[in-house]
Design an enzyme around this catalytic site. Structure first.
Site, PDB file in Angstrom:
ATOM      1  N   GLU A  44      59.367  37.389  19.173  1.00  0.00           N
ATOM      2  CA  GLU A  44      59.817  38.058  17.961  1.00  0.00           C
ATOM      3  C   GLU A  44      58.985  37.468  16.823  1.00  0.00           C
ATOM      4  O   GLU A  44      58.949  36.249  16.658  1.00  0.00           O
ATOM      5  CB  GLU A  44      61.302  37.744  17.762  1.00  0.00           C
ATOM      6  N   ARG A 270      65.372  27.175  29.345  1.00  0.00           N
ATOM      7  CA  ARG A 270      64.435  26.938  28.251  1.00  0.00           C
ATOM      8  C   ARG A 270      64.071  25.460  28.171  1.00  0.00           C
ATOM      9  O   ARG A 270      64.808  24.590  28.616  1.00  0.00           O
ATOM     10  CB  ARG A 270      64.993  27.436  26.931  1.00  0.00           C
ATOM     11  N   LYS A 280      63.308  28.339  16.124  1.00  0.00           N
ATOM     12  CA  LYS A 280      62.467  28.792  15.030  1.00  0.00           C
ATOM     13  C   LYS A 280      63.207  28.726  13.701  1.00  0.00           C
ATOM     14  O   LYS A 280      62.611  28.445  12.667  1.00  0.00           O
ATOM     15  CB  LYS A 280      62.021  30.235  15.285  1.00  0.00           C
TER      16      LYS A 280
HETATM   17  P1  ATP Z   1      63.885  30.429  19.160  1.00  0.00           P
HETATM   18  O1  ATP Z   1      65.241  30.176  19.729  1.00  0.00           O
HETATM   19  O2  ATP Z   1      63.007  29.234  19.111  1.00  0.00           O
HETATM   20  O3  ATP Z   1      63.898  31.176  17.872  1.00  0.00           O
HETATM   21  P2  ATP Z   1      63.496  32.815  20.585  1.00  0.00           P
HETATM   22  O4  ATP Z   1      63.957  32.886  21.987  1.00  0.00           O
HETATM   23  O5  ATP Z   1      64.316  33.511  19.578  1.00  0.00           O
HETATM   24  O6  ATP Z   1      63.188  31.324  20.237  1.00  0.00           O
HETATM   25  P3  ATP Z   1      61.361  34.651  20.910  1.00  0.00           P
HETATM   26  O7  ATP Z   1      60.250  34.917  20.000  1.00  0.00           O
HETATM   27  O8  ATP Z   1      62.368  35.693  21.132  1.00  0.00           O
HETATM   28  O9  ATP Z   1      62.031  33.313  20.404  1.00  0.00           O
HETATM   29  O10 ATP Z   1      60.793  34.113  22.293  1.00  0.00           O
HETATM   30  C1  ATP Z   1      59.770  34.742  23.014  1.00  0.00           C
HETATM   31  C2  ATP Z   1      59.875  34.302  24.444  1.00  0.00           C
HETATM   32  O11 ATP Z   1      59.779  32.891  24.548  1.00  0.00           O
HETATM   33  C3  ATP Z   1      61.207  34.698  25.029  1.00  0.00           C
HETATM   34  O12 ATP Z   1      60.988  35.243  26.312  1.00  0.00           O
HETATM   35  C4  ATP Z   1      61.977  33.419  25.097  1.00  0.00           C
HETATM   36  O13 ATP Z   1      62.885  33.432  26.146  1.00  0.00           O
HETATM   37  C5  ATP Z   1      60.871  32.384  25.277  1.00  0.00           C
HETATM   38  N1  ATP Z   1      61.284  31.091  24.738  1.00  0.00           N
HETATM   39  C6  ATP Z   1      61.737  30.820  23.511  1.00  0.00           C
HETATM   40  N2  ATP Z   1      62.077  29.531  23.384  1.00  0.00           N
HETATM   41  C7  ATP Z   1      61.823  28.937  24.579  1.00  0.00           C
HETATM   42  C8  ATP Z   1      61.961  27.622  25.103  1.00  0.00           C
HETATM   43  N3  ATP Z   1      62.436  26.620  24.358  1.00  0.00           N
HETATM   44  N4  ATP Z   1      61.599  27.395  26.381  1.00  0.00           N
HETATM   45  C9  ATP Z   1      61.108  28.381  27.122  1.00  0.00           C
HETATM   46  N5  ATP Z   1      60.955  29.644  26.710  1.00  0.00           N
HETATM   47  C10 ATP Z   1      61.310  29.940  25.449  1.00  0.00           C
HETATM   48 MG    MG Z   2      64.610  35.774  20.514  1.00  0.00          MG
END
Ligand code: ATP
Ligand code: MG
Length: 567
Positions: A44, A270, A280
């Site tokens: 995102e 994760r 983020k």
């Molecule tokens: P955050 O919680 O840091 O904002 P998010 O999941 O909202 O992360 P996205 O941009 O939606 O961020 O993530 C893109 C991809 O990266 C998704 O498939 C998500 O599952 C993966 N991802 C995000 N954070 C992690 C993590 N800590 N470990 C492994 N994969 C991750």
């Molecule tokens: Mg997300």
């Protein structure tokens, strides 16, 4: 193992396997998707990527590579208010830098807004979706809890015609934000809260960074994601564990819309790191409230922060491989990441001399004005890296803490009357300590050297216990050296909520130390981004942001001493 896969397995036999690959192996064996493996990385664009995303990138692109498949980059841009073009550009840069290539397959969920709208019409026509006028609070109230079933919305049984009309008017901008939503008609008594008529579309009169003001209704992630996957022909949709409970909805959407051979959602744990926050939202807070110098501050766990700090893509990929992929969440010791960069740089980078906290030493019996260019090997562990010349002269700098006026018993460095070796040069002996008359602070040492002891001369008559690094004062280059420590004091940040970063509590007040240092002259010839070992001090890199003109800035990537304990 399927026949069509044997060859790939042989070609990529060095790649590790995991439970996701077992699922793919089975799909290949059963021909679920023919011999196709197609994944995607779906960020995102609401912040910069962090080391957790690197795990996901390595997994998605790495899996595609292992099976000779494809991996798409898809921006999940369904939430216009938090998204920004700056983030889109940084994400592309970071994925490329990590060494992955989406070729011509970069997509945006917003590319599918029209299709997603058409699919919603289809659901309405099938009696599987309805427009609901409950307020967000009421929807929450009606949803029930884990122990209580939900209540059906009074708008649940609207006719298809009325729903089509209202949904169109939602799109046309007739209603304010929050007035109505489109919901899936599933089961208000489902034990899974995600299946209790989840919201598919919301009204938001917000300008989208790509579609502008074309839309005032936006699809929810749980609706847009499975359809985007299906449109792109994704076979295995890999995501993190918190989406496990959403999988029935993922499957429901694709089944109701009749996608043949729908993609399969697979969840993994994760990455969490000690002494680090990984969301983020929290990282953005650190940036916006000025606790750090931007998203690429070298203390940040972002890819851009790690890059500026001096990490290599190789080290990050190695780290992601070592932590593996599992279903169970575990917090990884940040010392493992540090171990990976040391391992990567050990044989690759030259070992140079820099005096971080300088103390002046005058070698009183060394001829004034004389300069010797001493031959120094660039990396003792990698002879292929050759030699360089390092100037030596009468006045040098050594580290302040390599001298003690009243040393304890086992102090083998310099002290009054004691002799040490200057690395690649001579033995010196401390004869006199010069202090500031007013403060009593040591400002200079007077030493003598023994010309017989020149490095490489084969001198063996005496031995000394300590070897110090040094730089020639007349030739040294002034530099700013930045030493970093963990951003957070507590090892475990996982349980912390917003308060942590928010009022600065828990933040390590000593996460950045700035030193005025002297480095050997050859270091001024390298380009920003170059990496080195500074003998006895750690691995460093020339800062790419603040090095300019006469200003030379080094970031310490990592110290030499490891706290990493292999299990
Ligand atoms: P955050 O919680 O840091 O904002 P998010 O999941 O909202 O992360 P996205 O941009 O939606 O961020 O993530 C893109 C991809 O990266 C998704 O498939 C998500 O599952 C993966 N991802 C995000 N954070 C992690 C993590 N800590 N470990 C492994 N994969 C991750
Ligand atoms: Mg997300």
């Amino acid at each position: 193992m399927g026949n069509n896969n044997v060859e790939n397995e042989i070609n990529n036999s060095s790649l590790p396997t995991n439970f996701i690959h077992n699922i793919i192996d089975k799909d290949l064996e059963e021909g679920t998707y023919g011999n196709r493996v197609h994944t995607r990385f779906p960020p995102e664009p609401n912040g910069y990527l962090h080391i957790g995303h690197a795990k996901s990138i390595c997994l998605n692109f790495g899996t595609a590579k292992k099976y000779n498949g494809l991996c798409n980059l898809r921006f999940d841009d369904t939430n216009p208010v938090k998204e920004d073009i700056e983030y889109i550009e940084s994400i592309q840069r970071d994925v490329k830098w990590l060494g992955f290539d989406w070729e011509d397959r970069m997509y945006y969920a917003s590319d599918y807004f029209e299709k997603l709208y058409d699919y919603a019409i289809e659901l309405i026509k099938k009696g599987k979706a309805y427009v609901c006028d409950l307020s967000p609070d009421e929807i929450r109230e009606y949803r029930g809890t884990l122990t209580e079933p939900g209540k059906e919305s009074p708008y649940r049984n609207r006719s298809v015609e009325e729903n089509l009309d209202l949904f169109k008017r939602m799109r046309d901008g007739e209603f304010p934000d929050g007035a109505r939503v489109l919901r899936a008609k599933i089961d208000m008594a489902s034990p899974n809260l995600n299946m209790r008529d989840p919201v598919l579309y919301r009204i938001s009169h917000a300008t989208h960074h790509r579609t502008g003001d074309q839309w005032c209704i936006y699809p929810m992630y749980d609706y847009a994601h499975p359809i985007s996957d299906a449109i792109e022909g994704i076979t295995h949709s890999i995501c993190t564990l918190e989406f496990e409970d959403h999988r029935p909805l993922y499957d429901w959407v694709l089944k109701e819309l009749g996608f043949p051979n729908p993609p399969k959602q697979i969840e993994f744990a994760r990455l969490e790191l000690t002494n680090t926050v990984m969301s983020k939202r929290k990282l953005r807070k650190l940036v916006e409230e000025g606790y750090v110098d931007g998203w690429d501050d070298p203390r940040m766990p972002t890819i851009s922060g790690l890059r500026r700090r001096g990490y290599t893509p190789e080290a990050i990929r190695d780290f992601c491989e070592r932590i593996g992929v599992a279903k169970r969440i575990s917090t990884v010791d940040i010392a493992l990441l540090e171990h990976c960069i040391r391992e990567d740089l050990k044989l690759k980078e030259p070992r140079m001399m820099a005096v971080l906290r300088p103390l002046k030493v005058v070698i009183t019996n060394y001829p004034e004005g004389q300069v010797e260019y001493l031959e120094v090997e660039n990396n003792q562990e990698n002879p292929e890296m050759g030699y360089r010349k390092v100037p030596f002269s009468r006045v040098i700098y050594i580290e302040q803490d390599d001298f003690m006026e009243n040393p304890p018993k086992k102090f083998f460095r310099l002290s009054p009357g004691n002799e040490v070796r200057l690395k690649n040069a001579y033995f010196i002996k401390c004869q006199e300590v010069i202090k500031d008359e007013k403060t009593g602070e040591i400002i200079e040492l007077h030493c003598t050297y023994d010309p017989q002891t020149k490095s490489g001369s084969g001198f063996t008559e005496r031995k000394v216990k300590g070897t110090l690094h040094w730089v020639s004062a007349a030739h040294a280059v002034k530099a700013e050296v930045r030493l970093y420590d963990h951003l957070f004091l507590e090892e475990d940040q996982a349980g912390e909520v917003d308060s942590i970063a928010m009022d600065g509590m828990n933040l390590n007040p000593k996460s950045l130390e700035i030193l005025e240092s002297y480095v050997e002259p050859a270091l001024a010839e390298f380009k920003p981004g170059s990496r080195f070992q500074f003998v006895r001090q750690g691995y460093f890199c020339i800062d790419t942001k603040d090095t300019a003109g006469d200003k030379l800035v080094f970031n310490r990537i990592v110290s030499l001493k490891s706290s990493y304990k292999p299990e």
